[in-house]
Design a protein around this motif. Structure first.
Motif, PDB file in Angstrom:
ATOM      1  N   ILE A 127     -18.073 -11.904  12.910  1.00  0.00           N
ATOM      2  CA  ILE A 127     -17.211 -12.769  13.705  1.00  0.00           C
ATOM      3  C   ILE A 127     -15.897 -12.931  12.953  1.00  0.00           C
ATOM      4  O   ILE A 127     -15.892 -13.268  11.766  1.00  0.00           O
ATOM      5  N   VAL A 128     -14.810 -12.665  13.662  1.00  0.00           N
ATOM      6  CA  VAL A 128     -13.488 -12.733  13.036  1.00  0.00           C
ATOM      7  C   VAL A 128     -12.564 -13.648  13.840  1.00  0.00           C
ATOM      8  O   VAL A 128     -12.780 -13.885  15.032  1.00  0.00           O
ATOM      9  N   ASP A 129     -11.535 -14.120  13.176  1.00  0.00           N
ATOM     10  CA  ASP A 129     -10.486 -14.890  13.818  1.00  0.00           C
ATOM     11  C   ASP A 129      -9.635 -13.943  14.660  1.00  0.00           C
ATOM     12  O   ASP A 129      -9.163 -12.918  14.153  1.00  0.00           O
ATOM     13  N   ARG A 130      -9.457 -14.252  15.925  1.00  0.00           N
ATOM     14  CA  ARG A 130      -8.700 -13.386  16.831  1.00  0.00           C
ATOM     15  C   ARG A 130      -7.259 -13.196  16.357  1.00  0.00           C
ATOM     16  O   ARG A 130      -6.684 -12.128  16.504  1.00  0.00           O
ATOM     17  N   VAL A 131      -6.661 -14.209  15.750  1.00  0.00           N
ATOM     18  CA  VAL A 131      -5.261 -14.143  15.344  1.00  0.00           C
ATOM     19  C   VAL A 131      -5.069 -13.300  14.085  1.00  0.00           C
ATOM     20  O   VAL A 131      -4.224 -12.417  14.036  1.00  0.00           O
ATOM     21  N   THR A 132      -5.891 -13.571  13.063  1.00  0.00           N
ATOM     22  CA  THR A 132      -5.679 -12.903  11.772  1.00  0.00           C
ATOM     23  C   THR A 132      -6.587 -11.710  11.540  1.00  0.00           C
ATOM     24  O   THR A 132      -6.324 -10.898  10.663  1.00  0.00           O
ATOM     25  N   GLY A 133      -7.697 -11.633  12.291  1.00  0.00           N
ATOM     26  CA  GLY A 133      -8.671 -10.568  12.063  1.00  0.00           C
ATOM     27  C   GLY A 133      -9.559 -10.816  10.851  1.00  0.00           C
ATOM     28  O   GLY A 133     -10.390  -9.984  10.514  1.00  0.00           O
ATOM     29  N   ARG A 134      -9.404 -11.978  10.208  1.00  0.00           N
ATOM     30  CA  ARG A 134     -10.213 -12.289   9.021  1.00  0.00           C
ATOM     31  C   ARG A 134     -11.588 -12.792   9.426  1.00  0.00           C
ATOM     32  O   ARG A 134     -11.748 -13.480  10.436  1.00  0.00           O
ATOM     33  N   ARG A 135     -12.591 -12.437   8.614  1.00  0.00           N
ATOM     34  CA  ARG A 135     -13.970 -12.887   8.847  1.00  0.00           C
ATOM     35  C   ARG A 135     -14.055 -14.403   8.746  1.00  0.00           C
ATOM     36  O   ARG A 135     -13.392 -15.010   7.908  1.00  0.00           O
ATOM     37  N   LEU A 136     -14.906 -14.997   9.585  1.00  0.00           N
ATOM     38  CA  LEU A 136     -15.052 -16.448   9.629  1.00  0.00           C
ATOM     39  C   LEU A 136     -16.233 -16.968   8.821  1.00  0.00           C
ATOM     40  O   LEU A 136     -16.483 -18.168   8.812  1.00  0.00           O
ATOM     41  N   ASP A 137     -16.957 -16.088   8.140  1.00  0.00           N
ATOM     42  CA  ASP A 137     -18.165 -16.531   7.441  1.00  0.00           C
ATOM     43  C   ASP A 137     -17.919 -16.945   5.993  1.00  0.00           C
ATOM     44  O   ASP A 137     -18.862 -17.238   5.268  1.00  0.00           O
ATOM     45  N   GLY A 138     -16.689 -17.026   5.571  1.00  0.00           N
ATOM     46  CA  GLY A 138     -16.381 -17.442   4.206  1.00  0.00           C
ATOM     47  C   GLY A 138     -15.940 -18.888   4.135  1.00  0.00           C
ATOM     48  O   GLY A 138     -15.833 -19.589   5.146  1.00  0.00           O
ATOM     49  N   ASP A 139     -15.658 -19.326   2.922  1.00  0.00           N
ATOM     50  CA  ASP A 139     -15.250 -20.714   2.695  1.00  0.00           C
ATOM     51  C   ASP A 139     -13.792 -20.982   3.051  1.00  0.00           C
ATOM     52  O   ASP A 139     -13.345 -22.124   2.973  1.00  0.00           O
ATOM     53  N   ASP A 140     -13.030 -19.953   3.423  1.00  0.00           N
ATOM     54  CA  ASP A 140     -11.615 -20.172   3.716  1.00  0.00           C
ATOM     55  C   ASP A 140     -11.369 -20.654   5.141  1.00  0.00           C
ATOM     56  O   ASP A 140     -10.229 -20.871   5.536  1.00  0.00           O
ATOM     57  N   PHE A 141     -12.412 -20.845   5.943  1.00  0.00           N
ATOM     58  CA  PHE A 141     -12.307 -21.481   7.250  1.00  0.00           C
ATOM     59  C   PHE A 141     -13.243 -22.680   7.256  1.00  0.00           C
ATOM     60  O   PHE A 141     -14.415 -22.560   6.867  1.00  0.00           O
ATOM     61  N   VAL A 142     -12.745 -23.839   7.674  1.00  0.00           N
ATOM     62  CA  VAL A 142     -13.531 -25.072   7.704  1.00  0.00           C
ATOM     63  C   VAL A 142     -13.312 -25.768   9.046  1.00  0.00           C
ATOM     64  O   VAL A 142     -12.313 -25.529   9.725  1.00  0.00           O
ATOM     65  N   PHE A 143     -14.231 -26.621   9.409  1.00  0.00           N
ATOM     66  CA  PHE A 143     -14.057 -27.425  10.610  1.00  0.00           C
ATOM     67  C   PHE A 143     -13.075 -28.551  10.320  1.00  0.00           C
ATOM     68  O   PHE A 143     -13.038 -29.088   9.210  1.00  0.00           O
ATOM     69  N   ALA A 144     -12.312 -28.921  11.320  1.00  0.00           N
ATOM     70  CA  ALA A 144     -11.351 -30.025  11.228  1.00  0.00           C
ATOM     71  C   ALA A 144     -11.437 -30.828  12.516  1.00  0.00           C
ATOM     72  O   ALA A 144     -11.883 -30.325  13.545  1.00  0.00           O
ATOM     73  N   ALA A 145     -10.992 -32.063  12.465  1.00  0.00           N
ATOM     74  CA  ALA A 145     -10.985 -32.909  13.651  1.00  0.00           C
ATOM     75  C   ALA A 145      -9.998 -32.346  14.668  1.00  0.00           C
ATOM     76  O   ALA A 145      -8.900 -31.923  14.305  1.00  0.00           O
ATOM     77  N   GLY A 146     -10.404 -32.345  15.918  1.00  0.00           N
ATOM     78  CA  GLY A 146      -9.536 -31.882  16.997  1.00  0.00           C
ATOM     79  C   GLY A 146      -8.775 -33.039  17.614  1.00  0.00           C
ATOM     80  O   GLY A 146      -8.964 -34.206  17.226  1.00  0.00           O
ATOM     81  N   PRO A 147      -7.933 -32.746  18.583  1.00  0.00           N
ATOM     82  CA  PRO A 147      -7.091 -33.780  19.180  1.00  0.00           C
ATOM     83  C   PRO A 147      -7.872 -34.931  19.820  1.00  0.00           C
ATOM     84  O   PRO A 147      -7.396 -36.059  19.843  1.00  0.00           O
ATOM     85  N   ALA A 148      -9.069 -34.675  20.317  1.00  0.00           N
ATOM     86  CA  ALA A 148      -9.848 -35.723  20.984  1.00  0.00           C
ATOM     87  C   ALA A 148     -10.854 -36.400  20.061  1.00  0.00           C
ATOM     88  O   ALA A 148     -11.680 -37.191  20.514  1.00  0.00           O
ATOM     89  N   ALA A 149     -10.790 -36.120  18.763  1.00  0.00           N
ATOM     90  CA  ALA A 149     -11.784 -36.650  17.819  1.00  0.00           C
ATOM     91  C   ALA A 149     -11.702 -38.170  17.697  1.00  0.00           C
ATOM     92  O   ALA A 149     -10.619 -38.751  17.687  1.00  0.00           O
ATOM     93  N   SER A 150     -12.880 -38.775  17.594  1.00  0.00           N
ATOM     94  CA  SER A 150     -12.967 -40.213  17.356  1.00  0.00           C
ATOM     95  C   SER A 150     -12.641 -40.488  15.889  1.00  0.00           C
ATOM     96  O   SER A 150     -12.551 -39.569  15.068  1.00  0.00           O
TER      97      SER A 150
END
Length: 163
Positions: A127-150
């Motif tokens: 699984i890769v990021d559509r924009v950068t083509g980088r793999r998403l299974d490493g530590d360089d991608f993390v979850f963040a709060a989105g615009p609707a987050a409580s």
């Protein structure tokens, strides 16, 4: 008495997604549809699932907008189940789950593999990021709060909480 939390009331998108596809029968039915099965009797025979269980799962898949129920015969009325765009969008998830399952097996023990339809060469899905083509299974991608987050979600996913 504690109030029940419905899946659709949960803020986490993972909870919501699992509410739609979390039952293993659901993923197996979708896998069958991706393989070209569309009819009740095909699902039942291939999955060895009871009629009542299959009926329930198909109703849920239709209600959740993943499958569409269409009549293919008038007398007696018979229906087939076809993927909607939303259902089709789950294919990469099923491919990734199958690849993850196969990665834990000796290659000689795998009963199903993903191959290039034109060449027959086995694929190695990632699984890769559509924009950068980088793999998403490493530590360089993390979850963040989105615009609707409580506020609790914002606190959970703040940069300070990761430090």
């Amino acid at each position: 008495m504690a109030s029940k939390i419905r899946l659709e009331d949960r803020e986490c998108p993972l909870s919501t997604a699992l509410g739609h596809v979390g039952e293993w029968w659901t993923l197996l039915i979708l896998h069958d549809v991706f393989d070209g099965y569309t009819r009740f009797d095909q699902f039942q025979q291939n999955l060895s699932i009871s009629s009542s269980m299959l009926t329930s799962r198909l109703r849920t898949l239709v209600a959740n907008g993943l499958l569409e129920r269409r009549a293919y015969q008038a007398n007696p009325v018979r229906h087939e189940y076809v993927l909607t765009d939303l259902g089709r969008s789950l294919r990469p998830v099923i491919v990734a789950l199958a690849a993850w399952g196969n990665s834990r097996l000796d290659p000689a023990a795998r009963s199903m593999i993903l191959v290039d339809a034109a060449t027959g060469v086995e694929a190695d899905p990632v699984i890769v990021d559509r924009v950068t083509g980088r793999r998403l299974d490493g530590d360089d991608f993390v979850f963040a709060a989105g615009p609707a987050a409580s506020e609790p979600f914002r606190a959970r996913y703040s940069r300070e909480s990761r430090s």
